[in-house]
Design an enzyme around this catalytic site. Structure first.
Site, short mmCIF file in Angstrom:
data_model
loop_
_atom_site.label_atom_id
_atom_site.label_comp_id
_atom_site.label_asym_id
_atom_site.label_seq_id
_atom_site.Cartn_x
_atom_site.Cartn_y
_atom_site.Cartn_z
N TRP A 1 0.83 -1.21 0.00
CA TRP A 1 0.00 0.00 0.00
C TRP A 1 0.86 1.26 0.00
CZ3 TRP A 1 -4.30 -1.31 -1.90
CH2 TRP A 1 -4.88 -2.52 -1.58
N LYS B 1 -12.01 -1.76 8.03
CA LYS B 1 -11.32 -2.62 8.99
C LYS B 1 -11.93 -2.37 10.38
CE LYS B 1 -7.87 -2.97 5.84
NZ LYS B 1 -8.13 -3.18 4.45
N ASP C 1 -1.21 6.68 6.61
CA ASP C 1 -2.27 5.75 6.21
C ASP C 1 -2.48 4.79 7.37
OD1 ASP C 1 -3.84 3.75 5.19
OD2 ASP C 1 -2.57 3.28 3.46
C1 LIG Z 1 -2.98 -0.03 4.75
C2 LIG Z 1 -3.92 0.06 3.59
N1 LIG Z 1 -3.92 1.16 2.82
C3 LIG Z 1 -4.75 1.28 1.77
C4 LIG Z 1 -5.61 0.29 1.42
C5 LIG Z 1 -6.50 0.47 0.22
O1 LIG Z 1 -7.78 0.71 0.67
P1 LIG Z 1 -9.02 0.86 -0.32
O2 LIG Z 1 -9.31 -0.51 -0.83
O3 LIG Z 1 -10.08 1.40 0.61
O4 LIG Z 1 -8.68 1.81 -1.38
C6 LIG Z 1 -5.67 -0.88 2.19
C7 LIG Z 1 -6.62 -1.96 1.85
O5 LIG Z 1 -6.61 -3.02 2.41
C8 LIG Z 1 -4.80 -1.00 3.29
O6 LIG Z 1 -4.81 -2.09 4.07
#
Ligand SMILES: Cc1ncc(COP(=O)(O)O)c(C=O)c1O
Length: 355
Positions: A100, A191, A167
């Site tokens: 991510w 989550k 994040d």
């Molecule tokens: C730490 C983290 N950042 C970003 C995301 C991406 O999230 P989204 O699917 O809401 O765009 C996730 C998805 O699991 C994640 O775990």
């Protein structure tokens, strides 16, 4: 009987929240109308949005400190680019601690110079880098507090002379931190907060309005702040369930109380991984182990099918590791009871007896 749900996200939510949400779909706030068929400008829904924002700030200890809470759309992935759109003028720093983070870096590169301050990519992200220095004068530093796929979590946060952006998608509201160290926190709801469909952004207003580019309205944090997250039609169901989950968290005793439970759950599972010769933790340093996503492998591949069958028979759901890591990942978010963790530990012990 409900399964033991170890899914990484969307994931387990409190049962009482699911029940209240179901009721609101049929008859919300005694209006004889569904939550999803009333105007988002109605008094009943505006109170939901206000309460959700208030609870988010309260749980983070950020009320009256110059922060705003927004409920936006587009997932955490949209924040990868919104952060850069709103904050990146010349150069930003990023810690590359997982898939991510890497995606956030890719998007930000479209907007300016990006310096990757440290990375654990070469080791398949099985640790949190240390020993790096953050240069001064960056527009911001971006970090990912919990790496959902690899099961690592940051415990020390770098000191910076620039805004710190985090994040927190997979560990928000799970542990007490000094959240005022962060200038912008974002987290997809799916989550610890609610269903997919909304993203919480908590931003210190003072860091905004400093870039020279023109920002399209939907991507401009200042626009969303000026409209209290109602610039366009918000995802009403996702915001409502997030509000219910944040209320539930308050009933549990708040973040400090849930952190204790999260610690107990993580300890129970990691102790078994370390004790049981059939299993091995994925993360190299114990101090980097995530208390939200516990990643491990089975040492002898031949036992995998038996373990999978035993898990299925015990009602365990969502224990498979992410395809880039393999093995297993137990996501033990706020709403997962310790009893579910105990069920996994029991199966691990039974496998040991059988093997
Ligand atoms: C730490 C983290 N950042 C970003 C995301 C991406 O999230 P989204 O699917 O809401 O765009 C996730 C998805 O699991 C994640 O775990």
């Amino acid at each position: 009987m409900k399964k033991h749900n170890f899914s990484a996200g969307p994931c387990i939510l409190p049962q009482s929240v699911l029940e209240k949400a179901s009721q609101a779909i049929l008859n919300f706030d005694n209006l004889d109308l569904s939550l999803i068929e009333i105007s988002h400008r109605s008094k009943s829904f505006v109170s939901v949005m206000e309460r959700a924002q208030e609870l988010a700030l309260e749980h983070l200890g950020l009320q009256d400190k110059g922060y705003k809470a927004l409920f936006l759309q587009g997932g955490a992935s949209m924040e990868f680019l919104m952060v850069a759109y709103n904050l990146l003028e010349k150069k930003a720093g990023y810690l590359d601690t997982g898939t991510w983070s890497a995606k956030a870096i890719k998007e930000a590169k479209l907007f300016g110079d990006i310096e990757v301050i440290a990375s654990s990519k070469e080791e398949n992200y099985n640790n949190i880098p240390t020993g790096f220095t953050v240069p001064s004068g960056l527009d911001y530093l971006h970090i990912t507090s919990n790496n959902t796929i690899f099961g690592t979590q940051m415990n020390d946060f770098p000191e910076t002379d620039c805004p710190l952006v985090c994040d927190m998608s997979s560990d928000i509201f799970s542990r007490v931190l000094d959240f005022s160290k962060f200038d912008l926190i974002y987290a997809g709801a799916q989550k610890n907060m609610g269903p997919a469909g909304t993203t919480l952004v908590v931003v210190k207003e003072a860091i905004l309005g400093k870039v020279s580019r023109v920002i399209p309205s939907m991507l401009d944090y200042k626009v969303h702040i000026s409209k209290d997250s109602m610039f366009n039609t918000p995802p009403v169901f996702a915001v409502y369930v997030s509000m219910l989950t944040l209320e539930w968290l308050k009933e549990q005793g708040g973040v400090a109380a849930i952190e204790q439970k999260n610690n107990e759950k993580a300890e129970l599972l990691y102790n078994e991984i370390d004790r049981n010769p059939l299993f091995k933790g994925f993360v190299v340093n114990k101090k980097d182990r995530s208390k939200m996503n516990v990643t491990f492998t089975i040492e002898n591949d031949a036992l995998k099918d038996t373990f999978d069958t035993m898990c299925a028979e015990a009602g365990i759901n969502g224990l498979n590791g992410h395809r880039s890591v393999g093995g297993y990942r137990a996501s033990i978010y706020n709403a997962l009871p310790i009893e579910s963790v105990q069920v996994v530990v029991n199966v691990m012990q039974e496998l040991e007896k059988k093997a």
